[in-house]
Design an enzyme around this catalytic site. Sequence first.
Site, PDB file in Angstrom:
ATOM      1  N   SER A 213       0.858  -1.187   0.000  1.00  0.00           N
ATOM      2  CA  SER A 213       0.000   0.000   0.000  1.00  0.00           C
ATOM      3  C   SER A 213       0.892   1.234   0.000  1.00  0.00           C
ATOM      4  CB  SER A 213      -0.871   0.000   1.264  1.00  0.00           C
ATOM      5  OG  SER A 213      -1.522   1.245   1.461  1.00  0.00           O
TER       6      SER A 213
ATOM      7  N   TYR B  62      -2.456  -1.261  10.172  1.00  0.00           N
ATOM      8  CA  TYR B  62      -2.364  -1.352   8.714  1.00  0.00           C
ATOM      9  C   TYR B  62      -0.963  -0.982   8.250  1.00  0.00           C
ATOM     10  CZ  TYR B  62      -4.300  -1.179   3.951  1.00  0.00           C
ATOM     11  OH  TYR B  62      -4.580  -1.411   2.630  1.00  0.00           O
TER      12      TYR B  62
END
Length: 277
Positions: A142, A155
């Site tokens: 990401s 995350y």
Amino acid sequence: MKNFAHKVAVITGAGSGIGRALALELSLRGARLALSDVDAGALAETVTSANERGAEARGYALDVADRAAVLAHADEVVADFGQVNLVVNNAGVALGATVEEMSFEDFDWLLGINLGGVVNGTKAFLPHLIASRDGHLVNISSVFGFIGVPSQSAYNAAKFAVRGFTEALREEMLAARRPVGVSCVHPGGIKTNIVRHSRGGADDDKESAAVGFEKIAMTTPEKAARTILRGVERRSARILIGPDAYVLDAIPRVLGSAYQRPLATLARFGLKRAGMD
């Protein structure tokens, strides 16, 4: 990998978002598809759509955090298709919570899927990718693998780890002269339901965040899929998706750790607006 025709592609998290878009794009390019997801209903829709496009596609219910299940899945795919050429470890979830608010259970849940799923899928399928003599592994990180973001510590932890794990593996494959390409993907804002399906926060806040995210997300899953496959064709080490990905990649290069203070200020402003500070 210059041509996907007749190649066997394994995609986790294929029930929606980037996973589904990859499955449908590859179906048009003649690939044979082993598709998995924890959501059996959504997966069935993807398999049906891929088959309607002329692909040979099979669906497998799979929790990527279950290591034994992933190892068994690899054996089943090879038994069904005879080989594996492309693996995309795509399945992922989100969690919005500060470190103070976050429970250990939620942290372990996210890491089990977003990092554990990548490690499990890589270890399970790597011998088969090597044996194919024309293999490629794609792990989804990401832009949150570039910078830390308040309320995204879990995350961030997973996506930074996926980046490091994948880059080290690529170096190992090069050093050993293995016939396997390795790519790490860093999507920016993609128009998917990951925020709506995340853990953490009240339902009203989550829906508001999802609507806001959809407004600023710059890239469709379909465009993301085409970008990833172009990166596979080029054997790219790092695949950035969307103009925002290039910006967020550049920020820590230019500012170093100085980028953290403005993000903290923005987070504090958000807390004030919510009446929490």
